[in-house]
Design a protein around this motif. Structure first.
Motif, PDB file in Angstrom:
ATOM      1  N   PHE A  15       7.507  -4.628  -8.128  1.00 53.04           N
ATOM      2  CA  PHE A  15       6.758  -5.576  -8.676  1.00 53.04           C
ATOM      3  C   PHE A  15       5.768  -6.680  -7.005  1.00 53.04           C
ATOM      4  N   LEU A  16       6.204  -6.568  -6.154  1.00 54.96           N
ATOM      5  CA  LEU A  16       5.958  -6.939  -5.028  1.00 54.96           C
ATOM      6  C   LEU A  16       4.666  -6.203  -4.844  1.00 54.96           C
ATOM      7  N   GLN A  17       4.637  -4.796  -5.078  1.00 61.19           N
ATOM      8  CA  GLN A  17       3.977  -3.875  -5.203  1.00 61.19           C
ATOM      9  C   GLN A  17       2.128  -4.680  -5.355  1.00 61.19           C
ATOM     10  N   GLY A  18       1.978  -5.308  -6.724  1.00 57.14           N
ATOM     11  CA  GLY A  18       0.588  -6.057  -7.143  1.00 57.14           C
ATOM     12  C   GLY A  18       0.683  -6.998  -5.956  1.00 57.14           C
ATOM     13  N   SER A  19       0.963  -7.350  -4.545  1.00 57.32           N
ATOM     14  CA  SER A  19       0.581  -8.282  -3.890  1.00 57.32           C
ATOM     15  C   SER A  19       0.227  -8.012  -2.324  1.00 57.32           C
ATOM     16  N   ILE A  20       0.014  -6.583  -2.875  1.00 56.40           N
ATOM     17  CA  ILE A  20      -0.560  -5.715  -1.242  1.00 56.40           C
ATOM     18  C   ILE A  20      -1.503  -6.165  -0.852  1.00 56.40           C
ATOM     19  N   TYR A  21      -2.689  -7.375  -1.557  1.00 53.97           N
ATOM     20  CA  TYR A  21      -3.828  -7.166  -1.264  1.00 53.97           C
ATOM     21  C   TYR A  21      -3.802  -8.592  -0.199  1.00 53.97           C
ATOM     22  N   LEU A  22      -1.992  -9.336  -0.406  1.00 53.64           N
ATOM     23  CA  LEU A  22      -1.954 -10.678   0.485  1.00 53.64           C
ATOM     24  C   LEU A  22      -1.717 -10.377   1.442  1.00 53.64           C
ATOM     25  N   PHE A  23      -1.620  -9.371   2.279  1.00 60.11           N
ATOM     26  CA  PHE A  23      -0.681  -9.285   3.153  1.00 60.11           C
ATOM     27  C   PHE A  23      -2.375  -8.792   4.218  1.00 60.11           C
TER      28      PHE A  23
ATOM     29  N   VAL B 237      -0.944   5.757 -11.463  1.00 71.54           N
ATOM     30  CA  VAL B 237      -1.994   4.885 -12.002  1.00 71.54           C
ATOM     31  C   VAL B 237      -2.873   4.076 -11.369  1.00 71.54           C
ATOM     32  N   ALA B 238      -2.597   3.288 -10.824  1.00 68.41           N
ATOM     33  CA  ALA B 238      -3.353   2.456 -10.029  1.00 68.41           C
ATOM     34  C   ALA B 238      -4.260   2.974  -9.275  1.00 68.41           C
ATOM     35  N   ALA B 239      -3.981   4.178  -8.481  1.00 69.42           N
ATOM     36  CA  ALA B 239      -4.764   4.994  -7.747  1.00 69.42           C
ATOM     37  C   ALA B 239      -6.069   4.763  -7.591  1.00 69.42           C
ATOM     38  N   PRO B 240      -6.452   5.784  -8.470  1.00 69.90           N
ATOM     39  CA  PRO B 240      -7.922   5.505  -8.763  1.00 69.90           C
ATOM     40  C   PRO B 240      -9.032   3.942  -8.286  1.00 69.90           C
ATOM     41  N   VAL B 241      -8.406   2.977  -9.149  1.00 65.35           N
ATOM     42  CA  VAL B 241      -8.934   1.895  -8.490  1.00 65.35           C
ATOM     43  C   VAL B 241      -7.776   1.392  -7.323  1.00 65.35           C
ATOM     44  N   MET B 242      -7.408   1.456  -7.202  1.00 62.00           N
ATOM     45  CA  MET B 242      -6.565   0.642  -6.158  1.00 62.00           C
ATOM     46  C   MET B 242      -7.158   1.346  -4.669  1.00 62.00           C
ATOM     47  N   SER B 243      -7.671   2.490  -4.518  1.00 67.24           N
ATOM     48  CA  SER B 243      -7.663   3.301  -3.464  1.00 67.24           C
ATOM     49  C   SER B 243      -9.010   2.496  -3.073  1.00 67.24           C
ATOM     50  N   LYS B 244     -10.210   2.391  -4.135  1.00 65.83           N
ATOM     51  CA  LYS B 244     -11.580   2.239  -4.126  1.00 65.83           C
ATOM     52  C   LYS B 244     -11.462   1.046  -3.729  1.00 65.83           C
ATOM     53  N   GLU B 245     -10.930   0.092  -4.241  1.00 57.92           N
ATOM     54  CA  GLU B 245     -11.337  -1.400  -3.760  1.00 57.92           C
ATOM     55  C   GLU B 245     -10.387  -1.928  -2.766  1.00 57.92           C
ATOM     56  N   LEU B 246      -9.504  -1.079  -1.919  1.00 59.66           N
ATOM     57  CA  LEU B 246      -9.116  -1.047  -0.978  1.00 59.66           C
ATOM     58  C   LEU B 246      -8.858  -0.374   0.559  1.00 59.66           C
ATOM     59  N   GLY B 247      -9.678   0.530   0.206  1.00 60.37           N
ATOM     60  CA  GLY B 247     -10.548   1.233   1.143  1.00 60.37           C
ATOM     61  C   GLY B 247     -10.027   3.107   1.289  1.00 60.37           C
ATOM     62  N   PHE B 248      -9.228   2.911   0.526  1.00 56.31           N
ATOM     63  CA  PHE B 248      -8.072   3.695   1.108  1.00 56.31           C
ATOM     64  C   PHE B 248      -8.474   4.957   1.196  1.00 56.31           C
ATOM     65  N   ASN B 249      -7.913   6.180   1.591  1.00 52.82           N
ATOM     66  CA  ASN B 249      -8.918   7.542   1.702  1.00 52.82           C
ATOM     67  C   ASN B 249      -7.450   8.769   0.625  1.00 52.82           C
ATOM     68  N   ALA B 250      -8.110   9.745   0.867  1.00 57.21           N
ATOM     69  CA  ALA B 250      -7.320  10.276  -0.210  1.00 57.21           C
ATOM     70  C   ALA B 250      -6.103  10.789   0.640  1.00 57.21           C
ATOM     71  N   ALA B 251      -6.190  10.536   2.635  1.00 52.34           N
ATOM     72  CA  ALA B 251      -4.839  11.408   3.254  1.00 52.34           C
ATOM     73  C   ALA B 251      -4.144   9.598   3.002  1.00 52.34           C
ATOM     74  N   ASP B 252      -5.086   8.553   2.902  1.00 53.69           N
ATOM     75  CA  ASP B 252      -3.664   7.381   3.394  1.00 53.69           C
ATOM     76  C   ASP B 252      -2.290   7.533   1.506  1.00 53.69           C
ATOM     77  N   MET B 253      -3.471   7.999   0.518  1.00 55.50           N
ATOM     78  CA  MET B 253      -2.847   7.674  -0.871  1.00 55.50           C
ATOM     79  C   MET B 253      -1.488   9.238  -0.438  1.00 55.50           C
ATOM     80  N   GLY B 254      -2.217   9.754   0.003  1.00 60.84           N
ATOM     81  CA  GLY B 254      -1.456  11.218   0.536  1.00 60.84           C
ATOM     82  C   GLY B 254      -0.079  10.820   1.146  1.00 60.84           C
ATOM     83  N   TRP B 255       0.026   9.597   2.249  1.00 54.01           N
ATOM     84  CA  TRP B 255       0.372   8.884   2.742  1.00 54.01           C
ATOM     85  C   TRP B 255       1.313   8.116   1.780  1.00 54.01           C
TER      86      TRP B 255
END
Length: 448
Positions: A93-101, A34-52
């Motif tokens: 819960f912790l996955q919501g904070s990955i942008y801090l790393f 659910v978060a992937a379409p927005v998250m990947s755009k904000e964090l710069g993940f491409n399709a292969a990254d999201m696959g992993w």
């Protein structure tokens, strides 16, 4: 234990807990899709990254199935499942904070991996509980209830989580789902008990479960003392023709599930151009169809069994019909109409739900001495799809810029599953582990 002349129905209360627990399980799995379409755009993940990233859960989930099954047989479903729920909810819960790393992608992969480890005992625990609490002629329905949790998770909570993203941000998808799991995990540990330890059950219900083929004593100290499972016997459980066919079938069904749980929202967002709010609403429709299909398939299977049809026909007929119809997903490649696409996807997910009786087959055929371990082995093979499906689709999209071949890949799983059940599985019978290292088949343990 109560003493009365009328049979209690505590098993249905336990089924509610099993269903909600599996719902929490799959809500947490669905958060990333659910978060992937927005998250990947904000964090710069491409399709292969999201696959992993999608596959990280699958790697851990698969690798920990057999250890999780061993823990279930040793400590029981109540304790292992409850503690696992608390742990996986924390990592959700912790996955919501990955942008801090410093490396959001590596942190996401690690948290998803650890979440997958913790969730490994979940479905085997439900299968084990269904054997403890339900006779054979109610187990198809019981299995359909907890196995339809993915559809409820997608159908009800995808719109809710999409709304959360639109109002707040993608971070709160993980925060809210994680908190839900922590709260329900505490309820689970407080109220769930094995049949012999539940204060509200009476002798009549225990006899009803036992006489119908259930095993209320599973997990008792006396039964544990009789368990002497060797690695040679574990190997033999993996090598029978019947189980090899069942494993292949489960891989195919799980592949279809993981498309909907990983790439489907992105498919609607990128390929069909829907907004994130519309994605949440539209993605709910196939999920509702899958829920309906799951209930109907389980009830049909139990109905056939009660009418005197063989275990083989009663379980295999819905599975084969469902997987065959799931191939209709390929039609989505040949239309630009969003309503037609949603209809096709809904039909395919209905069919997948209708045929989603693999865990019921496992409960009917696994050695009674090692139901938790057998569930772990079964889920190990099935959830190779949890690794391959998101990766294969990610690489296909990265290479072609389109979902067309990805949809064909998902649709082909139905054909392979049909072939497995028709030509490999054969007759469904309960396996037993004898004194030797080879399993024997008991013809008296099933309804012929």
């Amino acid at each position: 234990m109560k003493n009365s002349g009328k049979k209690t129905n505590v098993r249905y209360l336990m089924l509610v807990f099993m269903g909600v627990a599996m719902l929490v399980n799959f809500i947490d799995r669905a958060t990333l899709s659910v978060a992937a379409p927005v998250m990947s755009k904000e964090l710069g993940f491409n399709a292969a990254d999201m696959g992993w990233a999608f596959s990280a859960f699958g790697w851990a989930y698969m690798l920990c199935q057999i250890p999780g099954g061993i823990l279930l047989d040793k400590f029981g479903s109540r304790l292992v499942y409850g503690l696992a729920m608390l742990v996986w909810s924390v990592f959700t819960f912790l996955q919501g904070s990955i942008y801090l790393f410093s490396s959001a992608f590596i942190t996401l992969f690690i948290f998803r991996f650890l979440m997958g480890m913790a969730e490994a005992p979940a479905t085997p625990a439900s299968s084990r509980l269904s054997v403890q609490w339900f006779p054979d002629n109610e187990r198809g329905f019981a299995t359909s209830i907890y196995q339809t949790a993915p559809y409820v998770a997608l159908g009800v909570f995808t719109p809710v989580l999409s709304y959360v993203i639109s109002i707040f941000s993608w971070h709160y998808v993980f925060y809210s789902a994680g908190l839900l799991g922590i709260i329900f995990g505490a309820f689970w540990l407080t109220f769930v008990r094995d049949p012999l330890k539940h204060k509200s059950i009476n002798k009549e219900e225990l006899d009803y479960i036992r006489d119908g083929g259930g095993i209320p004593e599973l997990g008792s100290a006396a039964r544990k003392s009789q368990q002497t499972i060797t690695w040679a016997q574990v190997k033999s459980m993996c090598a029978t023709r019947m189980m090899i066919g069942v494993y292949i079938g489960q891989f195919c069904l799980t592949s279809i599930t993981w498309f909907f749980f990983t790439w489907f929202p992105t498919y609607l967002y990128q390929e069909k151009g829907l907004s994130i709010i519309k994605v949440g609403l539209v993605a709910a429709i196939p999920a509702i169809a899958g829920f309906v299909g799951g209930i109907i398939g389980g009830m049909l299977s139990d109905y056939l069994l009660r009418k005197g049809y063989s275990l083989t026909l009663s379980r295999k007929l819905p599975i084969v019909l469902g997987m065959l119809l799931s191939c209709s997903i390929i039609v989505a490649n040949y239309t630009q109409s969003v309503p037609v696409v949603i209809f096709v996807m809904s039909l395919a997910f209905f069919a997948k739900g209708f045929g989603n009786l693999g865990w019921c087959v496992l409960s009917d055929t696994s050695p009674k001495e090692a139901l938790g371990l057998a569930g772990g082995i079964f889920n190990t093979f099935g959830n190779v799809a949890g690794i391959l499906t998101p990766l294969v689709i990610g690489f296909i999209i990265q290479a072609t810029g389109s979902f067309d071949w990805a949809i064909i890949y998902v649709g082909s799983m139905g054909i392979i599953g049909v072939i497995a059940y028709l030509f490999i599985v054969g007759k469904l019978e309960r396996m037993t582990l004898g004194a030797t290292t080879s399993p024997q088949v008991s013809s008296t343990a099933v309804h012929n």
